[in-house]
Design a protein around this motif. Structure first.
Motif: not given
Length: 379
Positions: A211-229
């Motif tokens: 259900d999970i994939a790792l991607e690089r996203r603009p920091k502005a799109e992820v408000s708060g701490e991003p979750a790791t796999r």
């Protein structure tokens, strides 16, 4: 005397002829099969050995940087004759390969150079987290081989609102005191690596590896701490989310081991006693959460801790009852008096039929002290 002198001179001339002939063979101009050049023109000295004073005469324009071209031998000899170069030895050659050396700057290297120039400036973070996109699709770049210096940024501009950059570099040149100048424009955005959903997920679903994939996203799109796999797998979402949505730490919770209105096993524990009964969860909870459950036998509400799937444990309050009080109450016992046995049946009835208060459990577990009729012995 004269005849002797003439004979001597003749002998010396004869001995000198082979040496002179050998020198003529070595010095004969010879066409090369392959040529490498670093400048933008091909000269006579590049094409043939032993070119002598004609070595610096230009005869062709060099191929493009980093490419190889072929010249037919007949054409080469024709051009050389026009430059007054004759008698060139060609052997069995049919054509001459001419390669122009170059320094190649890969697109990835250029992106890294721009990111390094912007690193920790203009509110950006580390270069490794800056994604660079050039205007006009800059591909690999070739410079003259004499440009051996590093890319040195000399002017850097950046607009944090639009992400636009304008960076100028200089590269030192071995054959020219003036450095080569390069300029790049485009966009640079700081990104973060985040776990992204590969399918629509409901709140009750446990997140699996697929259900999970790792991607690089603009920091502005992820408000708060991003979750790791690693942190996401095996967890639940706080709300339903669609495929492609980045997951933050705030979006995930430990899975509910107990669901609201679920039939659960209620476990009563006091020292030395372990009882179970059936109940219904009044609220949902993950492992370690405190939830309320309804005792289906007594119809009373209990509070316990979720200790497993469909399992709530109610700890006996007697576990935390201070034992010092019990010692004080039994301090007036006579030597020949023994404490009354624990009324286990009463304790079980209290635990199963109704939740016991701390005082009830303590009373059931601590023997009742009989009052002594004899006066205390004075010392």
């Amino acid at each position: 005397m004269i005849r002797t002198t003439i004979a001597t001179i003749s002998a010396l001339l004869v001995l000198a002829l082979p040496a002179q002939a050998a020198d003529d063979v070595i010095a004969a101009p010879t066409l090369r099969a392959s040529v490498t050049v670093t400048s933008d023109v091909v000269r006579v000295g590049d094409l043939i050995d032993n070119a002598g004073s004609t070595a610096l005469i230009p005869v062709y324009r060099s191929p493009d940087l980093g490419t190889t071209g072929a010249l037919p031998v007949a054409q080469v000899l024709s051009v050389l004759r026009a430059k007054q170069v004759i008698g060139v030895m060609t052997g069995d050659l049919k054509e001459v390969q001419v390669t122009r050396l170059a320094r190649t700057l890969a697109n990835k290297d250029l992106e890294t150079a721009v990111a390094s120039a912007l690193e920790r400036r203009f509110g950006l973070g580390e270069a490794a987290n800056i994604t660079v996109t050039f205007d006009r699709g800059v591909s690999d770049m070739r410079l003259d081989a004499s440009n051996t210096g590093a890319l040195q940024p000399v002017a850097t501009r950046y607009d944090a609102r639009s992400g636009r950059f304008d960076v100028a570099f200089e590269v030192s040149n071995d054959s020219n005191p003036t450095p080569t100048k390069l300029r790049f424009t485009g966009t640079a955005i700081e990104t973060v690596e985040v776990a992204v959903l590969t399918r629509d997920i409901d709140r009750a679903d446990l997140l699996k590896s697929s259900d999970i994939a790792l991607e690089r996203r603009p920091k502005a799109e992820v408000s708060g701490e991003p979750a790791t796999r690693e942190r996401t797998i095996g967890m639940q979402l706080r709300r339903p989310m669609r495929a492609g949505t980045p997951i933050r730490v705030a979006d995930i919770v430990k899975p509910d081991f107990v669901q609201r209105d679920q039939s659960v096993t209620v476990i009563y524990q006091v020292p030395g006693i372990y009882l179970t009964t059936r109940g219904k969860a009044i609220e949902s909870g993950a492992e370690g959460d405190t939830v309320s459950v309804l005792n289906l036998q007594t119809k009373r509400t209990l509070t316990g801790t979720v200790t497993g799937r469909g399992q709530v444990t109610v700890q006996g309050a007697s576990q935390s009852a201070p034992m010092a009080a019990a010692v004080e109450q039994t301090s007036s016992l006579r030597r020949d008096e023994a404490p009354a046995p624990v009324n286990t049946d009463a304790l079980v009835r209290n635990l199963v039929q109704a939740p016991a208060s701390p005082a009830q459990v303590a009373q059931a577990q601590i023997p009742q002290v009989r009052a002594s009729q004899a006066p205390a012995k004075s010392e």
